[in-house]
Scaffold this motif. Structure first.
Motif, mmCIF file in Angstrom:
data_model
loop_
_atom_site.group_PDB
_atom_site.id
_atom_site.type_symbol
_atom_site.label_atom_id
_atom_site.label_comp_id
_atom_site.label_asym_id
_atom_site.label_seq_id
_atom_site.Cartn_x
_atom_site.Cartn_y
_atom_site.Cartn_z
ATOM 1 N N VAL A 122 -2.997 20.578 10.908
ATOM 2 C CA VAL A 122 -2.959 19.819 9.474
ATOM 3 C C VAL A 122 -4.346 20.399 8.804
ATOM 4 O O VAL A 122 -4.209 21.089 7.671
ATOM 5 C CB VAL A 122 -2.663 18.423 9.215
ATOM 6 N N LEU A 123 -5.195 19.791 9.164
ATOM 7 C CA LEU A 123 -6.877 20.164 8.663
ATOM 8 C C LEU A 123 -7.389 21.393 9.199
ATOM 9 O O LEU A 123 -8.480 21.772 8.643
ATOM 10 C CB LEU A 123 -7.608 18.708 8.573
ATOM 11 N N HIS A 124 -6.946 21.808 10.238
ATOM 12 C CA HIS A 124 -7.394 22.985 10.906
ATOM 13 C C HIS A 124 -6.248 23.524 11.746
ATOM 14 O O HIS A 124 -5.340 22.658 12.076
ATOM 15 C CB HIS A 124 -8.629 22.733 11.617
ATOM 16 N N PRO A 125 -6.311 24.681 12.530
ATOM 17 C CA PRO A 125 -5.219 25.018 13.366
ATOM 18 C C PRO A 125 -5.177 24.059 14.559
ATOM 19 O O PRO A 125 -6.039 23.293 14.843
ATOM 20 C CB PRO A 125 -5.680 26.353 13.860
ATOM 21 N N ASP A 126 -4.007 23.969 15.243
ATOM 22 C CA ASP A 126 -3.864 23.089 16.254
ATOM 23 C C ASP A 126 -4.621 23.460 17.548
ATOM 24 O O ASP A 126 -4.343 22.677 18.428
ATOM 25 C CB ASP A 126 -2.047 23.006 16.541
ATOM 26 N N ASP A 127 -5.187 24.576 17.653
ATOM 27 C CA ASP A 127 -5.887 25.041 18.814
ATOM 28 C C ASP A 127 -7.161 24.327 19.143
ATOM 29 O O ASP A 127 -8.208 25.044 19.211
ATOM 30 C CB ASP A 127 -6.033 26.595 18.789
ATOM 31 N N ASP A 147 0.862 -1.316 0.019
ATOM 32 C CA ASP A 147 -0.111 -0.049 0.001
ATOM 33 C C ASP A 147 0.732 1.318 -0.067
ATOM 34 O O ASP A 147 2.174 1.259 0.472
ATOM 35 C CB ASP A 147 -0.828 0.029 1.137
ATOM 36 N N ARG A 148 0.389 2.406 -0.590
ATOM 37 C CA ARG A 148 1.132 3.409 -0.546
ATOM 38 C C ARG A 148 0.010 4.367 0.493
ATOM 39 O O ARG A 148 -1.048 4.771 0.293
ATOM 40 C CB ARG A 148 1.026 4.297 -1.919
ATOM 41 N N ILE A 149 0.721 4.603 1.633
ATOM 42 C CA ILE A 149 -0.039 5.486 2.728
ATOM 43 C C ILE A 149 0.384 6.598 3.089
ATOM 44 O O ILE A 149 1.671 7.100 3.155
ATOM 45 C CB ILE A 149 0.239 4.433 3.850
ATOM 46 N N LEU A 150 -0.660 7.630 3.405
ATOM 47 C CA LEU A 150 -0.683 8.725 3.997
ATOM 48 C C LEU A 150 -1.039 8.884 5.433
ATOM 49 O O LEU A 150 -2.129 8.499 5.512
ATOM 50 C CB LEU A 150 -1.189 9.932 3.108
ATOM 51 N N PHE A 151 -0.107 8.969 6.489
ATOM 52 C CA PHE A 151 -0.446 8.994 7.660
ATOM 53 C C PHE A 151 -0.741 10.298 7.832
ATOM 54 O O PHE A 151 -0.014 11.244 7.798
ATOM 55 C CB PHE A 151 0.861 8.364 8.450
ATOM 56 N N LEU A 152 -2.072 10.669 8.336
ATOM 57 C CA LEU A 152 -2.585 11.838 8.544
ATOM 58 C C LEU A 152 -2.992 12.362 9.899
ATOM 59 O O LEU A 152 -3.767 11.532 10.746
ATOM 60 C CB LEU A 152 -3.868 11.884 7.643
ATOM 61 N N ASP A 153 -2.524 13.321 10.472
ATOM 62 C CA ASP A 153 -2.755 13.901 11.575
ATOM 63 C C ASP A 153 -3.841 15.096 11.415
ATOM 64 O O ASP A 153 -4.006 15.432 9.928
ATOM 65 C CB ASP A 153 -1.584 14.703 12.119
ATOM 66 N N PHE A 154 -4.729 15.421 12.292
ATOM 67 C CA PHE A 154 -5.958 16.284 12.080
ATOM 68 C C PHE A 154 -5.306 17.763 12.542
ATOM 69 O O PHE A 154 -5.528 18.822 11.897
ATOM 70 C CB PHE A 154 -7.184 16.012 12.593
ATOM 71 N N ASP A 155 -5.032 17.817 13.964
ATOM 72 C CA ASP A 155 -4.872 19.148 14.229
ATOM 73 C C ASP A 155 -3.596 19.859 13.757
ATOM 74 O O ASP A 155 -2.563 19.229 13.654
ATOM 75 C CB ASP A 155 -4.747 18.986 15.898
ATOM 76 N N LEU A 210 -13.469 23.470 12.453
ATOM 77 C CA LEU A 210 -12.772 22.246 12.290
ATOM 78 C C LEU A 210 -12.607 21.677 10.917
ATOM 79 O O LEU A 210 -13.857 21.785 10.127
ATOM 80 C CB LEU A 210 -13.505 20.982 13.206
ATOM 81 N N MET A 211 -11.801 20.769 10.383
ATOM 82 C CA MET A 211 -11.569 20.468 9.014
ATOM 83 C C MET A 211 -11.534 21.607 7.785
ATOM 84 O O MET A 211 -11.809 21.166 6.611
ATOM 85 C CB MET A 211 -12.739 19.200 8.967
ATOM 86 N N MET A 212 -11.405 22.840 8.240
ATOM 87 C CA MET A 212 -11.411 23.723 7.485
ATOM 88 C C MET A 212 -10.632 23.543 5.942
ATOM 89 O O MET A 212 -10.733 23.808 4.941
ATOM 90 C CB MET A 212 -11.274 24.939 7.801
ATOM 91 N N HIS A 213 -9.450 22.875 6.178
ATOM 92 C CA HIS A 213 -8.523 22.491 5.025
ATOM 93 C C HIS A 213 -8.663 21.277 4.453
ATOM 94 O O HIS A 213 -7.842 20.713 3.625
ATOM 95 C CB HIS A 213 -7.192 22.909 5.550
ATOM 96 N N ALA A 214 -9.661 20.389 4.937
ATOM 97 C CA ALA A 214 -9.747 19.054 4.402
ATOM 98 C C ALA A 214 -9.890 19.050 2.750
ATOM 99 O O ALA A 214 -9.528 18.007 2.168
ATOM 100 C CB ALA A 214 -10.898 18.286 4.938
ATOM 101 N N GLY A 215 -10.866 20.223 2.233
ATOM 102 C CA GLY A 215 -11.164 20.167 0.941
ATOM 103 C C GLY A 215 -9.833 20.065 0.129
ATOM 104 O O GLY A 215 -9.755 19.740 -0.960
#
Length: 178
Positions: free
Chosen positions: A26-31, A16-24, A47-52
């Motif tokens: 990365v997909l929104h600020p860490d706060d 598999d080609r895998i992307l290990f994904l953190d949320f805080d 929350l998830m504001m950068h997921a798109g």
């Protein structure tokens, strides 16, 4: 309604080609904080504001699968953490670094490891060779010799064009590996 595949994390396969994904961070600020009302972002945005952004990038890399390397899985469980993602990312998510069969007690086992060690343990268990990680790595646990981390700015996450460019370059390289 959630897809039935979300109820139990799938096993990763060595090729598999895998992307290990953190949320805080990365997909929104860490706060992000846990409150009685659930997880709350205490920074401008949502929350998830950068997921798109990630959805759009991964459209060019359909072979890439996601493994969640976020504390959300530990706090909410795999199913609820995965459900926080847009459907396009849910469909790509096959696993997480933390599983419910791991000890839940604080400072026991999993909690003692850095994010890098948590990912390396998942990589070792699955025999993965083709992977990268997207994480703000606030404790700078990632060793300098391992170049598979795309480190995000904890405030900007994937909204940074430089981070987006780096992610795309690393994904292209990931597709070229055997």
């Amino acid at each position: 309604m959630l897809d039935s595949k979300l109820s139990t994390p799938s096993r990763l396969k060595p090729n598999d080609r895998i992307l290990f994904l953190d949320f805080d961070g990365v997909l929104h600020p860490d706060d992000v904080y846990r409150t009685r009302r659930g997880l709350v972002l205490r920074a401008p945005g949502q929350l998830m504001m950068h997921a798109g952004i990630l959805v759009e990038i991964l459209k060019n890399f359909p072979q890439v699968k996601i493994s969640l390397s976020t504390s959300w899985v530990r706090i909410l469980g795999y199913r609820r953490a995965c459900a926080a993602l847009p459907p396009e990312l849910q469909a790509l998510t096959v696993s997480s670094t933390w599983h419910s069969r791991m000890p839940r007690a604080p400072l026991e086992g999993y909690d003692m490891y850095s994010r890098y060690q948590q990912i390396r343990a998942a990589v070792t268990r699955a025999g993965l060779t083709n992977w990268i990680a997207l994480d703000d790595d606030p404790f700078e646990s990632w060793p300098d010799h391992d170049r598979r981390l795309i480190r995000t700015d904890p405030d900007l996450g994937l909204s940074s064009v430089l981070t987006q460019d780096e992610l795309q370059a690393r994904l292209r390289a990931l597709m070229e590996t055997e």
